[in-house]
Design an enzyme around this catalytic site. Structure first.
Site, PDB file in Angstrom:
ATOM      1  N   GLU A  67       6.708  25.374  65.787  1.00 50.04           N
ATOM      2  CA  GLU A  67       5.698  25.779  64.807  1.00 50.04           C
ATOM      3  C   GLU A  67       5.425  27.279  64.800  1.00 50.04           C
ATOM      4  O   GLU A  67       4.668  27.776  63.964  1.00 50.04           O
ATOM      5  CB  GLU A  67       4.394  25.009  65.065  1.00 50.04           C
ATOM      6  N   VAL A  90      10.517  26.810  75.968  1.00 51.23           N
ATOM      7  CA  VAL A  90      11.257  25.559  75.832  1.00 51.23           C
ATOM      8  C   VAL A  90      12.088  25.397  77.106  1.00 51.23           C
ATOM      9  O   VAL A  90      12.860  26.291  77.461  1.00 51.23           O
ATOM     10  CB  VAL A  90      12.182  25.571  74.594  1.00 51.23           C
ATOM     11  N   THR A  95      17.813  15.595  76.676  1.00 54.29           N
ATOM     12  CA  THR A  95      18.272  15.293  75.320  1.00 54.29           C
ATOM     13  C   THR A  95      18.603  16.585  74.582  1.00 54.29           C
ATOM     14  O   THR A  95      18.225  17.675  75.015  1.00 54.29           O
ATOM     15  CB  THR A  95      17.191  14.523  74.533  1.00 54.29           C
ATOM     16  N   HIS A  97      17.174  17.789  72.136  1.00 51.18           N
ATOM     17  CA  HIS A  97      15.960  18.346  71.536  1.00 51.18           C
ATOM     18  C   HIS A  97      15.830  19.843  71.835  1.00 51.18           C
ATOM     19  O   HIS A  97      15.466  20.637  70.956  1.00 51.18           O
ATOM     20  CB  HIS A  97      14.742  17.573  72.061  1.00 51.18           C
TER      21      HIS A  97
END
Length: 163
Positions: A67, A90, A95, A97
């Site tokens: 965002e 992050v 995964t 993602h």
């Protein structure tokens, strides 16, 4: 980039302009708050150290790193700053993602830099482990927030010279 050879918080202060009139917007991800909070503290302290007035530092939070692009665009329109800093973290998981979020925020920040008339500074940690994030948010490799703040000051000065 923080490595054993380069600390994120190390800079030659003589190359950083003193800028009491600068207006800087910072959008910070809430996700991994223990890390992003340190990045935000480092950025704000560094901006003040180089003369940016506290009332000219505008801080908003968004839920996550993805965002940040939307937040930066809205902050640029709302606050009319000289630069925007995006701060996030992050940490690689099990995964894909991680790859999608990192790619999305990187491309989004790059796109804003071509769309807006002000610099948007990438202060996002993309690490393989929580320890790497700790090391780069005030730990042994310095603070990416410091680096982002210095970059914002230098890029805002650069943009002003190019007008």
């Amino acid at each position: 980039m923080a490595t054993a050879y380069q600390n994120l918080s190390a800079c030659d202060n003589s190359t950083v302009p003193h800028c009491p009139s600068l207006r800087i917007a910072i959008v910070c991800a809430e996700w991994n708050h223990d890390i992003t909070g340190n990045l935000l503290d480092g950025a704000c302290q560094t901006l003040k150290k180089h003369g940016v007035k506290e009332e000219n530092i505008f801080v908003e939070q968004v839920p996550g790193t993805f965002e940040l692009t939307f937040g930066a665009q809205r902050m640029a329109a709302h606050y009319r700053p000289d630069a925007v800093i995006v701060l996030g973290c992050v940490i690689r998981g099990e995964t894909p993602h991680f790859d999608y979020i990192c790619q999305g925020v990187t491309e989004g920040t790059t796109r804003l830099n071509t769309m807006l008339d002000i610099p948007v500074v990438f202060g996002v940690l993309t690490t393989n482990s929580k320890q790497q994030a700790i090391d780069r948010s005030g730990g042994k490799y310095g603070n990416k927030g410091d680096e982002a703040a210095v970059t914002a000051i230098k890029m805002a000065a650069f943009a002003a010279r190019m007008k």
